[in-house]
Design a protein around this motif. Sequence first.
Motif, PDB file in Angstrom:
ATOM      1  N   CYS A 189       0.855  -1.180   0.000  1.00  0.00           N
ATOM      2  CA  CYS A 189       0.000   0.000   0.000  1.00  0.00           C
ATOM      3  C   CYS A 189       0.902   1.245   0.000  1.00  0.00           C
ATOM      4  CB  CYS A 189      -0.875   0.039   1.246  1.00  0.00           C
ATOM      5  SG  CYS A 189      -1.866  -1.430   1.426  1.00  0.00           S
ATOM      6  N   PRO A 190       0.336   2.414  -0.238  1.00  0.00           N
ATOM      7  CA  PRO A 190       1.199   3.603  -0.297  1.00  0.00           C
ATOM      8  C   PRO A 190       2.025   3.821   0.972  1.00  0.00           C
ATOM      9  CG  PRO A 190      -0.947   4.089  -1.198  1.00  0.00           C
ATOM     10  CD  PRO A 190      -1.040   2.709  -0.645  1.00  0.00           C
ATOM     11  N   ASP A 191       1.486   3.514   2.148  1.00  0.00           N
ATOM     12  CA  ASP A 191       2.212   3.805   3.397  1.00  0.00           C
ATOM     13  C   ASP A 191       2.674   2.571   4.147  1.00  0.00           C
ATOM     14  OD1 ASP A 191       1.911   6.557   3.078  1.00  0.00           O
ATOM     15  OD2 ASP A 191      -0.142   6.435   3.851  1.00  0.00           O
ATOM     16  N   GLY A 192       2.735   1.430   3.496  1.00  0.00           N
ATOM     17  CA  GLY A 192       3.165   0.209   4.186  1.00  0.00           C
ATOM     18  C   GLY A 192       2.632  -1.012   3.458  1.00  0.00           C
ATOM     19  N   TRP A 193       2.378  -2.065   4.199  1.00  0.00           N
ATOM     20  CA  TRP A 193       1.815  -3.257   3.547  1.00  0.00           C
ATOM     21  C   TRP A 193       0.867  -3.969   4.493  1.00  0.00           C
ATOM     22  CZ3 TRP A 193       3.667  -8.103   5.485  1.00  0.00           C
ATOM     23  CH2 TRP A 193       4.842  -8.031   6.258  1.00  0.00           C
ATOM     24  N   ALA A 240       3.728  -0.529   9.111  1.00  0.00           N
ATOM     25  CA  ALA A 240       3.912   0.872   8.722  1.00  0.00           C
ATOM     26  C   ALA A 240       5.086   1.463   9.495  1.00  0.00           C
ATOM     27  CB  ALA A 240       2.643   1.660   9.043  1.00  0.00           C
ATOM     28  N   ASP A 241       5.485   2.660   9.081  1.00  0.00           N
ATOM     29  CA  ASP A 241       6.465   3.409   9.859  1.00  0.00           C
ATOM     30  C   ASP A 241       5.745   3.920  11.117  1.00  0.00           C
ATOM     31  OD1 ASP A 241       8.081   5.440  10.940  1.00  0.00           O
ATOM     32  OD2 ASP A 241       9.001   5.768   8.984  1.00  0.00           O
ATOM     33  N   PRO A 242       6.313   3.701  12.327  1.00  0.00           N
ATOM     34  CA  PRO A 242       5.609   4.152  13.549  1.00  0.00           C
ATOM     35  C   PRO A 242       5.252   5.634  13.489  1.00  0.00           C
ATOM     36  CG  PRO A 242       7.647   2.964  14.100  1.00  0.00           C
ATOM     37  CD  PRO A 242       7.590   3.042  12.607  1.00  0.00           C
ATOM     38  N   ALA A 243       6.068   6.439  12.797  1.00  0.00           N
ATOM     39  CA  ALA A 243       5.811   7.886  12.748  1.00  0.00           C
ATOM     40  C   ALA A 243       4.490   8.184  12.048  1.00  0.00           C
ATOM     41  CB  ALA A 243       6.972   8.593  12.038  1.00  0.00           C
ATOM     42  N   SER A 244       4.082   7.336  11.098  1.00  0.00           N
ATOM     43  CA  SER A 244       2.849   7.655  10.362  1.00  0.00           C
ATOM     44  C   SER A 244       1.600   7.297  11.170  1.00  0.00           C
ATOM     45  CB  SER A 244       2.845   6.953   9.001  1.00  0.00           C
ATOM     46  OG  SER A 244       2.827   5.564   9.180  1.00  0.00           O
ATOM     47  N   VAL A 245       1.757   6.557  12.268  1.00  0.00           N
ATOM     48  CA  VAL A 245       0.599   6.176  13.092  1.00  0.00           C
ATOM     49  C   VAL A 245       0.571   6.978  14.394  1.00  0.00           C
ATOM     50  CG1 VAL A 245      -0.589   4.209  14.155  1.00  0.00           C
ATOM     51  CG2 VAL A 245       0.843   3.830  12.164  1.00  0.00           C
ATOM     52  N   ARG A 246       1.764   7.456  14.798  1.00  0.00           N
ATOM     53  CA  ARG A 246       1.881   8.129  16.114  1.00  0.00           C
ATOM     54  C   ARG A 246       0.860   9.266  16.252  1.00  0.00           C
ATOM     55  NH1 ARG A 246       7.455   9.173  16.113  1.00  0.00           N
ATOM     56  NH2 ARG A 246       7.745   6.946  16.478  1.00  0.00           N
ATOM     57  N   GLY A 247       0.204   9.320  17.408  1.00  0.00           N
ATOM     58  CA  GLY A 247      -0.737  10.406  17.700  1.00  0.00           C
ATOM     59  C   GLY A 247      -2.101  10.202  17.056  1.00  0.00           C
ATOM     60  N   ARG A 248      -2.280   9.099  16.284  1.00  0.00           N
ATOM     61  CA  ARG A 248      -3.583   8.875  15.655  1.00  0.00           C
ATOM     62  C   ARG A 248      -4.308   7.718  16.332  1.00  0.00           C
ATOM     63  NH1 ARG A 248      -2.473   9.571   9.286  1.00  0.00           N
ATOM     64  NH2 ARG A 248      -0.879  11.172   9.506  1.00  0.00           N
ATOM     65  N   PRO A 266       4.566   0.536  -5.146  1.00  0.00           N
ATOM     66  CA  PRO A 266       4.374   1.948  -4.782  1.00  0.00           C
ATOM     67  C   PRO A 266       5.628   2.758  -5.085  1.00  0.00           C
ATOM     68  CG  PRO A 266       3.603   0.536  -3.023  1.00  0.00           C
ATOM     69  CD  PRO A 266       4.334  -0.339  -3.990  1.00  0.00           C
ATOM     70  N   ASP A 267       5.435   4.015  -5.499  1.00  0.00           N
ATOM     71  CA  ASP A 267       6.605   4.776  -5.944  1.00  0.00           C
ATOM     72  C   ASP A 267       7.364   5.376  -4.759  1.00  0.00           C
ATOM     73  OD1 ASP A 267       5.415   7.090  -5.128  1.00  0.00           O
ATOM     74  OD2 ASP A 267       4.433   7.425  -7.053  1.00  0.00           O
ATOM     75  N   ASP A 268       8.487   5.999  -5.076  1.00  0.00           N
ATOM     76  CA  ASP A 268       9.384   6.450  -4.020  1.00  0.00           C
ATOM     77  C   ASP A 268       8.898   7.715  -3.305  1.00  0.00           C
ATOM     78  OD1 ASP A 268      11.004   4.358  -4.224  1.00  0.00           O
ATOM     79  OD2 ASP A 268      12.538   5.336  -5.448  1.00  0.00           O
ATOM     80  N   ALA A 269       7.696   8.226  -3.676  1.00  0.00           N
ATOM     81  CA  ALA A 269       7.189   9.420  -2.988  1.00  0.00           C
ATOM     82  C   ALA A 269       6.912   9.088  -1.522  1.00  0.00           C
ATOM     83  CB  ALA A 269       5.918   9.905  -3.674  1.00  0.00           C
ATOM     84  N   SER A 270       6.630   7.811  -1.223  1.00  0.00           N
ATOM     85  CA  SER A 270       6.285   7.438   0.147  1.00  0.00           C
ATOM     86  C   SER A 270       7.544   7.228   0.982  1.00  0.00           C
ATOM     87  CB  SER A 270       5.466   6.146   0.109  1.00  0.00           C
ATOM     88  OG  SER A 270       5.694   5.395   1.280  1.00  0.00           O
ATOM     89  N   PRO A 271       7.629   7.916   2.142  1.00  0.00           N
ATOM     90  CA  PRO A 271       8.820   7.738   2.995  1.00  0.00           C
ATOM     91  C   PRO A 271       8.988   6.285   3.423  1.00  0.00           C
ATOM     92  CG  PRO A 271       7.401   9.502   3.828  1.00  0.00           C
ATOM     93  CD  PRO A 271       6.666   8.859   2.691  1.00  0.00           C
ATOM     94  N   PHE A 272       7.867   5.547   3.604  1.00  0.00           N
ATOM     95  CA  PHE A 272       7.966   4.147   4.038  1.00  0.00           C
ATOM     96  C   PHE A 272       8.784   3.331   3.045  1.00  0.00           C
ATOM     97  CE2 PHE A 272       6.616  -0.255   3.870  1.00  0.00           C
ATOM     98  CZ  PHE A 272       6.666  -0.640   5.196  1.00  0.00           C
ATOM     99  N   TRP A 273       8.444   3.450   1.759  1.00  0.00           N
ATOM    100  CA  TRP A 273       9.117   2.613   0.750  1.00  0.00           C
ATOM    101  C   TRP A 273      10.521   3.131   0.472  1.00  0.00           C
ATOM    102  CZ3 TRP A 273       7.181  -1.945  -0.085  1.00  0.00           C
ATOM    103  CH2 TRP A 273       5.832  -2.154   0.249  1.00  0.00           C
ATOM    104  N   ARG A 274      10.672   4.472   0.508  1.00  0.00           N
ATOM    105  CA  ARG A 274      12.013   5.034   0.269  1.00  0.00           C
ATOM    106  C   ARG A 274      12.992   4.487   1.305  1.00  0.00           C
ATOM    107  NH1 ARG A 274      10.408  10.293  -0.527  1.00  0.00           N
ATOM    108  NH2 ARG A 274      11.062  10.809   1.584  1.00  0.00           N
TER     109      ARG A 274
END
Length: 478
Positions: free
Chosen positions: A192-196, A213-221, A340-348
Motif C-alpha cells: 500500500c502507499p504507506d506500508g503493507w 507501517a512506519d511508527p511515525a505515520s501512526v503516532r498520535g492517531r 508503490p513509488d518512491d514518494a512514500s517515505p515508508f518505501w524510500r
Amino acid sequence: MATSRRDTDVVVLGAGPAGSCCALRLLQLGYRVTLVERARFPRAQIGESLTPGIAGILDLLGVRAQADALPRMAGPAWLVWEHADPAPRAAAGANAMVDRASFDDVLFRAVAARGGRCLQAAAMAGLSGAPGAWQVRLATAHGIETVGARFVVDATGRRNSGGAMRTPTAAPLLALWTDLDRGPCAHLVEACPDGWLWGAARPDGRFRIMAFADPASVRGRDAERWLAAQLARSRLFAVAAGALRPGAVHACAATPAFSEAAWQPGVVRTGDAAFCIDPLSSSGVEKALRFSLQAAVAVHTVLADAGDENLARTFYEHRLAESVATHRAWAQRYYRMAWPDDASPFWRARREDFVMTPKGGSALARLVARTPVPAPGPAAAPGMLLRGEVRRCDALDIIDEPCVVDDRVQLRRAVAHPNLPRPVAFVEGAEIVPLLDVLAAVPRLETAVELWSYRMPPARAARIAAWLCEQRLVRAAG
Ligand SMILES: Cc1cc2nc3c(=O)[nH]c(=O)nc-3n(C[C@H](O)[C@H](O)[C@H](O)COP(=O)(O)OP(=O)(O)OC[C@H]3O[C@@H](n4cnc5c(N)ncnc54)[C@H](O)[C@@H]3O)c2cc1C
C-alpha cells in the motif's frame, strides 16, 4: 561448591520456539535442562504463519507427529506487490496457519516429557557466580529458589528482559493487528502507499489482519481509524474495513534488530533475543528454531570434554552475522520489487541502504557490519571442464573454518573464494580440501572423479565435480 538436586547443566529462559528447541536438542545431547517460562502455558503469541522448512527441524527434535496433529489452515495466496493488480500465486509449499499457543505448548510439553524440568510463571531474578558455575536465582510461583547451572541460554524473545544492546538492521517498523470473525480461506499480501497489509485465515475460523507501517505515520492517531483507512484504500482488504471490532486492534514493534550481547561468557542469546527479522518473510519461527540448533551446538562445544568457548563463540557470532546479512539483503530486494513509488517515505526508507548504528560498538557489531551481503550464485560453467585439463582458480584460498562435526564446533580446512557466500569445508558430506589435493596431482577433473570414487559412490563424486565447476572454483588449464 555444595550441589542440590535442582542443579542443572543449562538454564534456558523463555519457552517460545527458540527456547524449547534449544532445550530439546540439549536433552538429546545428554544434558540436564531447566526451562523457565514467564507466562503460564498455553499463552497467545503472534507469528502464526509457519514456513514448510520447519518440518525437517521438528523431525530432528522428534516432535513432528505432535505438531502435525494440530489444526492448520493453508489456502491459496493472493499477492498485490509488483503490480497494482491482484495476481494469484502458486500455493504449493505455501505457509500454514497454526495457533501459536498450541504449537508452542507442543514443544514445551515435549521438553517435560523428555526429562527437562519445566517451570511456568517463573523468571530469573538474579545471576551470580561465574561462567561454568552460575547460581541462578529463580522467582517461581512457590517463591525464590536458586539452582546451580553451567550455562544460561536467553531465549526471552524480542522484548528481551536482559536489557541487551539491540541494534536495528532496518528502518523502524510497527505492526497493527486484529482478528475478524470471518474472512477468506487464503493468505493475502498487499503493498500500500504507506506500508503493507497481510491477512490469513486462522484454524479457529477467524481471520488475522496485520498492517505494517512506519511508527511515525501512526503516532498520535487513533490506531483503529488508521487501520480502517488503510484497509478501505486497499484492493484485497477493502471489504474488511467496516468489520473491525471496536477496541480489538493491537500494536507491537516489528523493527528487525540484533543483540550486540548475543554471546557473553557463559550466556548465549538465541531466537528473537539474538536477532529478529523483518516479518515480511513470515519465517521468524523457522529462523528462531534453526538458530537454536546452532546455539545448542555452541553450548555443547563449551560444555563437552575439552570444551572450547572461543571456538564456540566464533562459530556462533559468524552464523549470526551471516544471518543478519542474508535477511537484510533478502528484505531489501523484496521491498524494492513492490510497486508503490518512491514518494512514500515508508518505501524510500526500505529501498535505500540502511546504515546500522551499533549502540555498543562491540566486536560483534563490527563483524556484522563487515559481513558481505551474499551474492546470487554464479552461472554454471560449461560441462566440458569435466573432460578438459583443469586447475584450481587462483582466487581460491584454503583456511581453517569452525564447522559442526558430531554436534560440536571443530576446525576443518575449508575453501574460501569470492564466489562462495562463506568458506566451505564439506560438499555432499565429504571434506572438500583432501579431494582438491587429489585434483592437484592429476590433470583432468574426470580422472580425479575416478580416484574419489574409491572412497565414495561415483554419482556422489560426479556431483562434487559438478559443484566445483558451477561455483567456478576450477578453470580450464592454460
Ligand atoms: C508482527 C509480527 C508478525 C510475525 N509474523 C510471523 C509469521 O507469520 N511467521 C513466523 O514464522 N514468524 C512471525 N513473526 C516472528 C515470530 O513471531 C518470532 O520470530 C518468534 O516468535 C520468535 O520465537 P522466540 O522463541 O525467539 O521468541 P518468543 O516467541 O517471543 O518467545 C519468547 C518466550 O519467552 C518468554 N519470556 C519473556 N521474558 C521472559 C523472562 N524474563 N523469563 C522467562 N521467560 C520469558 C515469553 O513469555 C515467551 O514465551 C512475526 C513477528 C512479528 C513482530
